[in-house]
Design an enzyme around this catalytic site. Structure first.
Site, short mmCIF file in Angstrom:
data_model
loop_
_atom_site.label_atom_id
_atom_site.label_comp_id
_atom_site.label_asym_id
_atom_site.label_seq_id
_atom_site.Cartn_x
_atom_site.Cartn_y
_atom_site.Cartn_z
N ASP A 85 19.33 -26.62 -24.18
CA ASP A 85 18.02 -26.16 -24.64
C ASP A 85 17.40 -25.19 -23.64
O ASP A 85 17.45 -25.43 -22.42
CB ASP A 85 17.06 -27.36 -24.75
CG ASP A 85 16.83 -27.77 -26.19
OD1 ASP A 85 17.19 -27.00 -27.11
OD2 ASP A 85 16.30 -28.87 -26.41
N GLU A 117 13.59 -22.68 -29.82
CA GLU A 117 12.73 -23.07 -30.95
C GLU A 117 11.92 -21.89 -31.45
O GLU A 117 11.27 -21.20 -30.66
CB GLU A 117 11.76 -24.18 -30.50
CG GLU A 117 12.45 -25.44 -30.04
CD GLU A 117 11.44 -26.51 -29.60
OE1 GLU A 117 10.22 -26.36 -29.81
OE2 GLU A 117 11.91 -27.51 -29.02
N GLU A 184 14.28 -29.67 -38.01
CA GLU A 184 13.66 -30.92 -37.55
C GLU A 184 12.41 -31.23 -38.36
O GLU A 184 11.57 -30.34 -38.61
CB GLU A 184 13.28 -30.81 -36.06
CG GLU A 184 12.57 -32.07 -35.56
CD GLU A 184 12.49 -32.22 -34.05
OE1 GLU A 184 13.01 -31.35 -33.32
OE2 GLU A 184 11.89 -33.23 -33.60
O1 KIV Z 1 15.37 -31.62 -27.17
C1 KIV Z 1 15.95 -32.21 -28.08
O2 KIV Z 1 16.42 -33.35 -27.94
C2 KIV Z 1 16.04 -31.54 -29.37
C3 KIV Z 1 16.49 -32.35 -30.54
C4 KIV Z 1 15.38 -33.22 -30.97
C5 KIV Z 1 17.01 -31.50 -31.64
O3 KIV Z 1 15.74 -30.38 -29.46
#
Ligand code: KIV
Length: 267
Positions: A85, A117, A184
């Site tokens: 991420d 995101e 989500e």
């Molecule tokens: O940070 C995370 O765990 C996520 C998931 C909820 C998809 O982005």
């Protein structure tokens, strides 16, 4: 022997309609265990901010923390594809920041792809990162980094206007070059429509069964997270309880002089 899945394996799973199983991990032991169990994709989520660091939301998570978590995971992985991420403020302010930070997650963290995101607002950013040959996973619907705009963690896309915007976002992210898309916290039929209309895999969390794959936060599905458990989480274990039992037994053993025993001591 290390032979991690590649973007081509994920594509093949999608084309042959095999469901894609994804879990989050933030450290070596969790990643090793789920990799051996056969998970397809490990997501080094910025949910680390909640479930590991104890923050209220994901906003405080830094690039340095994400690189540390990603490294710990990629060191363990032999078979899974690893997506890291991009944390809040590592890609929103400036496209050249976004490129550099995506590159750091791959170069310093060892990730195979990055996730960010957002929808239409991120078209150029996603394009800029994919132009560097870094595969990108999109993430739309309930996007935790937008917690303040959403006024909390609420299901998105329940009215016609929101639903139209989410569909437009899915198309924008796809057109910008994302190879997969996390959906989500949206109604299952909307997730089904998006999945049917796109030509890339969708990975759902709180988005029903019609997605190409599913992701859960490992700490939630293992019963390690504190407090409220959302409806979409299936708890596969109650590790908090097991750990409490083990810790309590250890404390009692030490206090009563039962540990260490002869078998744990040296001559
Ligand atoms: O940070 C995370 O765990 C996520 C998931 C909820 C998809 O982005």
């Amino acid at each position: 022997m290390k032979k991690p899945k590649t973007i081509l394996d994920i594509r093949e799973m999608y084309e042959t309609k095999k469901k894609i199983a994804v879990l989050t991990a933030y450290d070596y032991p969790f990643a090793r265990i789920m990799d051996h169990a056969g998970i397809d994709i490990i997501l080094v989520g910025d949910s680390a901010g909640n479930v590991v660091a104890g923050h209220e939301n994901t906003l405080p998570v830094t690039m340095e923390e994400m690189i540390y978590h990603t490294r710990s995971v990629t060191r363990a992985v032999e078979h899974s594809f690893v997506v890291a991420d991009m944390p809040f403020l590592s890609y929103q302010a400036d496209i050249s920041d976004a490129r550099r930070n995506a590159g750091r997650l791959v170069k310093e963290g060892g990730a195979h792809a990055v996730k960010l995101e957002g929808g239409i607002n991120l078209r150029q950013t996603i394009r800029a990162i994919t132009d560097m040959d870094i595969p990108v996973v999109g993430h739309i619907g309930l996007t935790p980094q937008s917690v303040h705009r959403m006024g909390g963690y609420r299901i998105q896309g329940r009215n016609a206007e929101q639903s139209r915007k989410i569909k437009e976002a899915s198309e924008a992210v796809r057109e910008a070059g994302a190879f997969a898309l996390v959906l989500e916290g949206i109604p299952e039929l909307l997730a089904g429509e998006i999945t049917a209309s796109l030509d890339i895999p969708t990975i759902g969390i709180g988005a029903g069964p019609l997605c190409s794959g599913q992701v859960l936060v490992a700490h939630d599905m293992l019963g390690l997270s504190q407090g409220f458990s959302p409806k979409f989480v299936k708890r596969y274990a109650e590790l908090s309880q097991l750990m409490t039992n083990a810790f309590t037994e250890y404390i009692t053993d030490v206090k009563e002089g039962k540990f260490p025993g002869k078998e744990h001591s040296f001559n």
